[in-house]
Structure formats: structure tokens, C-alpha cells
Design a protein around this motif. Structure first.
Motif, PDB file in Angstrom:
ATOM      1  N   ALA A  45       7.039  14.686  50.001  1.00  0.00           N
ATOM      2  CA  ALA A  45       7.125  15.957  49.276  1.00  0.00           C
ATOM      3  C   ALA A  45       5.755  16.451  48.813  1.00  0.00           C
ATOM      4  O   ALA A  45       5.518  17.657  48.745  1.00  0.00           O
ATOM      5  CB  ALA A  45       8.051  15.812  48.070  1.00  0.00           C
ATOM      6  N   PHE A  46       4.852  15.513  48.503  1.00  0.00           N
ATOM      7  CA  PHE A  46       3.506  15.837  48.029  1.00  0.00           C
ATOM      8  C   PHE A  46       2.515  15.030  48.873  1.00  0.00           C
ATOM      9  O   PHE A  46       1.963  14.031  48.402  1.00  0.00           O
ATOM     10  CB  PHE A  46       3.365  15.503  46.533  1.00  0.00           C
ATOM     11  N   PRO A  47       2.301  15.453  50.124  1.00  0.00           N
ATOM     12  CA  PRO A  47       1.550  14.636  51.084  1.00  0.00           C
ATOM     13  C   PRO A  47       0.068  14.481  50.733  1.00  0.00           C
ATOM     14  O   PRO A  47      -0.505  15.306  50.022  1.00  0.00           O
ATOM     15  CB  PRO A  47       1.717  15.394  52.396  1.00  0.00           C
ATOM     16  N   PRO A  48      -0.520  13.409  51.265  1.00  0.00           N
ATOM     17  CA  PRO A  48      -1.947  13.157  51.022  1.00  0.00           C
ATOM     18  C   PRO A  48      -2.820  14.145  51.771  1.00  0.00           C
ATOM     19  O   PRO A  48      -2.372  14.798  52.716  1.00  0.00           O
ATOM     20  CB  PRO A  48      -2.152  11.741  51.565  1.00  0.00           C
ATOM     21  N   LEU A  50      -2.167  16.768  45.744  1.00  0.00           N
ATOM     22  CA  LEU A  50      -0.850  17.372  45.535  1.00  0.00           C
ATOM     23  C   LEU A  50       0.028  16.472  44.670  1.00  0.00           C
ATOM     24  O   LEU A  50       0.774  16.947  43.814  1.00  0.00           O
ATOM     25  CB  LEU A  50      -0.164  17.637  46.878  1.00  0.00           C
ATOM     26  N   LEU A  51      -0.055  15.172  44.902  1.00  0.00           N
ATOM     27  CA  LEU A  51       0.767  14.199  44.188  1.00  0.00           C
ATOM     28  C   LEU A  51       0.405  14.105  42.713  1.00  0.00           C
ATOM     29  O   LEU A  51       1.214  13.687  41.892  1.00  0.00           O
ATOM     30  CB  LEU A  51       0.615  12.818  44.847  1.00  0.00           C
ATOM     31  N   ARG A  52      -0.795  14.505  42.349  1.00  0.00           N
ATOM     32  CA  ARG A  52      -1.252  14.422  40.961  1.00  0.00           C
ATOM     33  C   ARG A  52      -1.330  15.792  40.280  1.00  0.00           C
ATOM     34  O   ARG A  52      -1.708  15.879  39.120  1.00  0.00           O
ATOM     35  CB  ARG A  52      -2.649  13.785  40.916  1.00  0.00           C
ATOM     36  N   HIS A  53      -0.972  16.851  40.983  1.00  0.00           N
ATOM     37  CA  HIS A  53      -1.117  18.205  40.441  1.00  0.00           C
ATOM     38  C   HIS A  53       0.037  18.514  39.476  1.00  0.00           C
ATOM     39  O   HIS A  53       1.193  18.640  39.891  1.00  0.00           O
ATOM     40  CB  HIS A  53      -1.134  19.227  41.577  1.00  0.00           C
ATOM     41  N   LEU A  56       4.044  19.233  40.405  1.00  0.00           N
ATOM     42  CA  LEU A  56       5.003  18.184  40.048  1.00  0.00           C
ATOM     43  C   LEU A  56       6.011  18.635  38.996  1.00  0.00           C
ATOM     44  O   LEU A  56       7.072  18.017  38.845  1.00  0.00           O
ATOM     45  CB  LEU A  56       4.259  16.956  39.515  1.00  0.00           C
ATOM     46  N   ALA A  57       5.701  19.685  38.258  1.00  0.00           N
ATOM     47  CA  ALA A  57       6.518  20.107  37.117  1.00  0.00           C
ATOM     48  C   ALA A  57       8.011  20.234  37.416  1.00  0.00           C
ATOM     49  O   ALA A  57       8.824  19.728  36.633  1.00  0.00           O
ATOM     50  CB  ALA A  57       5.973  21.397  36.522  1.00  0.00           C
TER      51      ALA A  57
END
Length: 173
Positions: A19-22, A143-146, A150-151
Motif C-alpha cells: 500500500a505504501f511501496p518503497p 510513503l510508509l512514513r508520511h 498514513l492518516a
């Protein structure tokens, strides 16, 4: 009865990294997966703190990724063989992991909460990629840490996570 959370952790980690790729190559992919796996492990151990809890979720099933897929816009028709692992995704664990990835202070509190738990009783466990990510980790998992991205996932079960970390806290609106 299976008391190991590894199928749930693996599936939920896979869901988060899909969902939140590297961003980047193989090393970036490994760094992103390590961060996701650590966040999911912390979240799963908080959600299922005992062997009995782990056994019950293994017996009943964690619920799957349907709602998460819908929220993130990935609710299309999965390809052949792309559905079995999705049944092992735990929505609450994914939500809690997303919250931990977006908020380093919350991640620190969550890891501290595990210190006296059953999962860490046999050996100390380090969560360095989650707690002290470096520039390379942050670039790989942008993306995984944004927090804004992520909200929608993190907010699904944010209140129960806060309750788990601080039972009896005053609820503010």
C-alpha cells in the motif's frame, strides 16, 4: 493451537509495503520492509500480548484487508493467488503500525510498553529501524512514513492504541 503471530505479522507487513511501496532498488525495499515489519511486530504484540491472545486470533482469524484496501483505493480485483494472504491481515494491527510509523514518539512509547510483556520475556528485542531510522531508511520508506498518507489507516484505531499505551487516560475531543 498456533500461538505464533508470524503469519499475521508477515501478511500485515506485506499489505503495508504494498500500500505504501518503497522508493529505490532492492536495498530500499529491504529497508522499507524492515521498518514495516518492526512496526507491525510492535503493534501485534501490543494487540495480542499473551500466547492465549495469539492462539485465539490464529483460531478465529484476524479479519483480512478488505476495509484497508477500500480505504487506500486498492480494492480492485486481486490477481490469481493474491487473496489467501490477505485473510491474515489484521486491520487493527495495520492501523496501529501506521500510527507508529508516522509518530516516532508514539513508537517509543509502544516499544517501552512491551518491556514487561510476554513476547519480550525470553530475550530482549531491538526495534532500531522503527525507533532510530536514518536518512536512508526515511528515503526508502518515504510513503510508509508520511503522516498525511498514513492518516486514513492510522486514524481507524488510534484511540484504542492510545488506551493500550495509557490506560485510564482522559479522553479529549
Amino acid at each position: 493451537m498456533l500461538t505464533d503471530l508470524s503469519p499475521l505479522i508477515a501478511a500485515t507487513t506485506h499489505w503495508l509495503t504494498a500500500a505504501f511501496p518503497p522508493y529505490g532498488g532492492a536495498l530500499a525495499s529491504a529497508r522499507c520492509e524492515a521498518q514495516a515489519r518492526q512496526a507491525v511486530t510492535v503493534a501485534a504484540w501490543l494487540r495480542y500480548p499473551t500466547a492465549l491472545d495469539a492462539g485465539l486470533v490464529a483460531l478465529a482469524g484476524p479479519g483480512g484487508s478488505v476495509r484497508l484496501d477500500w480505504i487506500t483505493g486498492a480494492d480492485g480485483d486481486p490477481g490469481e493467488g493474491e487473496t489467501a494472504w490477505r485473510t491474515w491481515v489484521d486491520e487493527v494491527v495495520a492501523s496501529w503500525a501506521a500510527a507508529l510509523l508516522a509518530d516516532p514518539d508514539l513508537a517509543g512509547r509502544a516499544v517501552e510498553a512491551l518491556a514487561t510483556g510476554e513476547h519480550t520475556a525470553t530475550a530482549p528485542v531491538a526495534f532500531g529501524r522503527l525507533l532510530t531510522s536514518d536518512d536512508g531508511d526515511r528515503r526508502a520508506a518515504a510513503l510508509l512514513r508520511h503522516p498525511d498518507l498514513l492518516a486514513p489507516v492510522a486514524e481507524l484505531h488510534h484511540a484504542p492504541l492510545l488506551d493500550r499505551l495509557a490506560p485510564g487516560r482522559a479522553v479529549t475531543t
